[in-house]
Design an enzyme around this catalytic site. Sequence first.
Site, PDB file in Angstrom:
ATOM      1  CG  ASN A  84     -53.275 -15.071 -55.597  1.00  0.00           C
ATOM      2  OD1 ASN A  84     -53.105 -14.894 -54.391  1.00  0.00           O
ATOM      3  ND2 ASN A  84     -54.147 -14.392 -56.298  1.00  0.00           N
TER       4      ASN A  84
ATOM      5  CD  GLU B  66     -59.316  -7.158 -48.570  1.00  0.00           C
ATOM      6  OE1 GLU B  66     -59.990  -7.272 -49.615  1.00  0.00           O
ATOM      7  OE2 GLU B  66     -59.422  -6.207 -47.795  1.00  0.00           O
TER       8      GLU B  66
ATOM      9  CB  CYS C 142     -57.755 -11.552 -55.923  1.00  0.00           C
ATOM     10  SG  CYS C 142     -56.578 -10.235 -55.666  1.00  0.00           S
TER      11      CYS C 142
HETATM   12  P1  NAD Z   1     -57.556 -20.571 -49.891  1.00  0.00           P
HETATM   13  O1  NAD Z   1     -58.785 -19.963 -49.309  1.00  0.00           O
HETATM   14  O2  NAD Z   1     -57.588 -21.981 -50.300  1.00  0.00           O
HETATM   15  O3  NAD Z   1     -56.329 -20.437 -48.859  1.00  0.00           O
HETATM   16  C1  NAD Z   1     -55.909 -19.190 -48.348  1.00  0.00           C
HETATM   17  C2  NAD Z   1     -55.160 -19.411 -47.046  1.00  0.00           C
HETATM   18  O4  NAD Z   1     -56.071 -19.911 -46.076  1.00  0.00           O
HETATM   19  C3  NAD Z   1     -54.044 -20.465 -47.144  1.00  0.00           C
HETATM   20  O5  NAD Z   1     -52.956 -20.065 -46.347  1.00  0.00           O
HETATM   21  C4  NAD Z   1     -54.702 -21.708 -46.570  1.00  0.00           C
HETATM   22  O6  NAD Z   1     -53.785 -22.635 -46.038  1.00  0.00           O
HETATM   23  C5  NAD Z   1     -55.553 -21.094 -45.479  1.00  0.00           C
HETATM   24  N1  NAD Z   1     -56.675 -21.922 -45.031  1.00  0.00           N
HETATM   25  C6  NAD Z   1     -57.304 -22.919 -45.694  1.00  0.00           C
HETATM   26  N2  NAD Z   1     -58.281 -23.446 -44.925  1.00  0.00           N
HETATM   27  C7  NAD Z   1     -58.275 -22.756 -43.757  1.00  0.00           C
HETATM   28  C8  NAD Z   1     -59.032 -22.830 -42.567  1.00  0.00           C
HETATM   29  N3  NAD Z   1     -60.032 -23.699 -42.429  1.00  0.00           N
HETATM   30  N4  NAD Z   1     -58.750 -21.967 -41.560  1.00  0.00           N
HETATM   31  C9  NAD Z   1     -57.763 -21.052 -41.698  1.00  0.00           C
HETATM   32  N5  NAD Z   1     -56.997 -20.941 -42.798  1.00  0.00           N
HETATM   33  C10 NAD Z   1     -57.261 -21.775 -43.822  1.00  0.00           C
HETATM   34  O7  NAD Z   1     -57.144 -19.619 -51.100  1.00  0.00           O
HETATM   35  P2  NAD Z   1     -55.952 -19.824 -52.146  1.00  0.00           P
HETATM   36  O8  NAD Z   1     -56.335 -20.914 -53.091  1.00  0.00           O
HETATM   37  O9  NAD Z   1     -54.641 -19.904 -51.440  1.00  0.00           O
HETATM   38  O10 NAD Z   1     -55.966 -18.420 -52.924  1.00  0.00           O
HETATM   39  C11 NAD Z   1     -56.794 -18.125 -53.972  1.00  0.00           C
HETATM   40  C12 NAD Z   1     -57.987 -17.303 -53.506  1.00  0.00           C
HETATM   41  O11 NAD Z   1     -57.541 -16.117 -52.854  1.00  0.00           O
HETATM   42  C13 NAD Z   1     -58.854 -16.816 -54.660  1.00  0.00           C
HETATM   43  O12 NAD Z   1     -60.215 -16.951 -54.304  1.00  0.00           O
HETATM   44  C14 NAD Z   1     -58.483 -15.351 -54.798  1.00  0.00           C
HETATM   45  O13 NAD Z   1     -59.471 -14.534 -55.387  1.00  0.00           O
HETATM   46  C15 NAD Z   1     -58.251 -14.989 -53.366  1.00  0.00           C
HETATM   47  N6  NAD Z   1     -57.425 -13.786 -53.259  1.00  0.00           N
HETATM   48  C16 NAD Z   1     -58.028 -12.622 -52.850  1.00  0.00           C
HETATM   49  C17 NAD Z   1     -57.284 -11.454 -52.773  1.00  0.00           C
HETATM   50  C18 NAD Z   1     -57.917 -10.160 -52.312  1.00  0.00           C
HETATM   51  O14 NAD Z   1     -57.185  -9.276 -51.896  1.00  0.00           O
HETATM   52  N7  NAD Z   1     -59.225 -10.023 -52.377  1.00  0.00           N
HETATM   53  C19 NAD Z   1     -55.931 -11.469 -53.120  1.00  0.00           C
HETATM   54  C20 NAD Z   1     -55.349 -12.678 -53.538  1.00  0.00           C
HETATM   55  C21 NAD Z   1     -56.116 -13.830 -53.595  1.00  0.00           C
END
Ligand code: NAD
Length: 492
Positions: free
Chosen positions: A149, A247, A281
Amino acid sequence: MKLTNFIDGKWQEAGEERYTAVLNPANGEQLAKVRMSTKEEVDLAVAAAVKAQKKWALVPAPKRADYLYEIGRLMKEKKEHLAQVLTKEMGKVIEEGRGEVQEGIDMAFYMAGEGRRLFGETTPSELADKFAMSVRAPIGVVGLITPWNFPVAIATWKSFPAIVAGNAFIWKPATETPMMAYEMAKIFEEVGLPPGVANVVFGSGSEVGTAMIEHPDVKVISFTGSTETGSKVAELGGRHLKKVSLEMGGKNAVIVMDDADLQLAVEGILWSAFGTAGQRCTACSRVIVHKDVKSELESMLLAQMENLTIGDGLDETVKIGPVINKQALEKIHSYTKIGQEEGAKLLAGGHVLADGDLANGNYYAPTLFTDVSSNMRIAQEEIFGPVVSLIEVSSLEEAIEVNNGVKFGLSSSIFSRDINNVFRAQRDLDTGIVYVNAGTTGAEIHLPFGGTKGTGNGHRDSGVAALDVYTEWKSIYVDFSGKLQRAQIDTE
Ligand code: NAD
């Protein structure tokens, strides 16, 4: 266009040919193919990083910072190009794409400044002729895992403090948005960062992410993504004794009190709820409204939601772009059904948009629920789309209780002109970020970014606080008395 890993300063891959398509969420067009790497490639990258980091840690920090100044300068020069790529692969409207790239530029210059700070402490010793200080030491090789995102800003919040502090990194971007990582790798190459200091390895979380977390030479994992994935990362990282910075998700709320400037509140809600199609987020997904202004706020929101033009984010007149993919559309729509089944009243939206030019993209109508109670799933779970729930309350205390009554704790906001309300709220809202008379979004890079409860595990991105993730504190005692002086004993 094929996106290949950037490892040890070279564009390389190892093992079988595996690629997946990168699609434009606005129209389904294929933009590129991205490498789906294997553990073998992670091992290559880590080996290169280990070797490079040893030398990098000895480069004076102001010199390391010079590379960041150069990265910032190049990002500035390429700002429009980067924003266009970002909008094409992620979908956010071009104005927001430019804003996100600007955030990365700001982070480059801010962290470059740290090259001449990286402050430690000097402190008196309890013994005569003894000097005591603490310094920040680099940790080694760090693994960065980022979501789709904010495909560039979040990576800069992590990689720039990591390298100014003397670490080398391996970055695994989200599979949906590898093009920004590719663009950044080209910039790392262009500024001449020593090979192996910055590595980008594309691929899935389960394969590449897991290999990074399990690798014994990766000392820190900095992850941003969903709470579900984050807890898996923490579990695996814990087993391998990694320092893990998380995060994660949010369920952010705007509180609108009876003395609020309602027009300002409406503007803040629309911007923070529907910007980036609700996929920030920090997106506002709950509006906690005082009963005396509820119906007026509802009418004003409904009227102004009419003006939200929806379409391809490259069109400068569009206010809301697509959501990331078809699965996201389905998930968002499933929450509309859940909300209706729970008894919430749907005031607007609640459906997929597929007419005309929208047919090939992933578009969801901005959606407003009212008469939502705080225990409903639509008021508790992260939907991550353009959906807002209005929850009525009778007092500030109740508003704060509702705000805090979720498992997340990223961002909250209050609209009020009463200074007492404002100060009580900023004290009692249990989130890492609080806004007053602004929506739930709008973080600036020189402040810590992160959340409480299910949003994080106590670390922070951005701001000087980010350095804590990528450094160890080292305490140094220098005794120049020429004799054995025992702490706590020879103090008289
Ligand atoms: P996601 O958890 O699906 O993926 C995030 C990252 O983790 C990706 O690079 C993905 O390939 C990787 N990943 C997936 N499975 C994994 C595993 N088993 N081991 C290691 N890495 C793995 O999240 P998303 O759909 O890409 O992003 C949206 C989410 O991110 C929302 O929940 C949003 O709130 C959160 N977000 C949080 C912040 C913050 O700073 N708090 C900022 C932006 C987004």
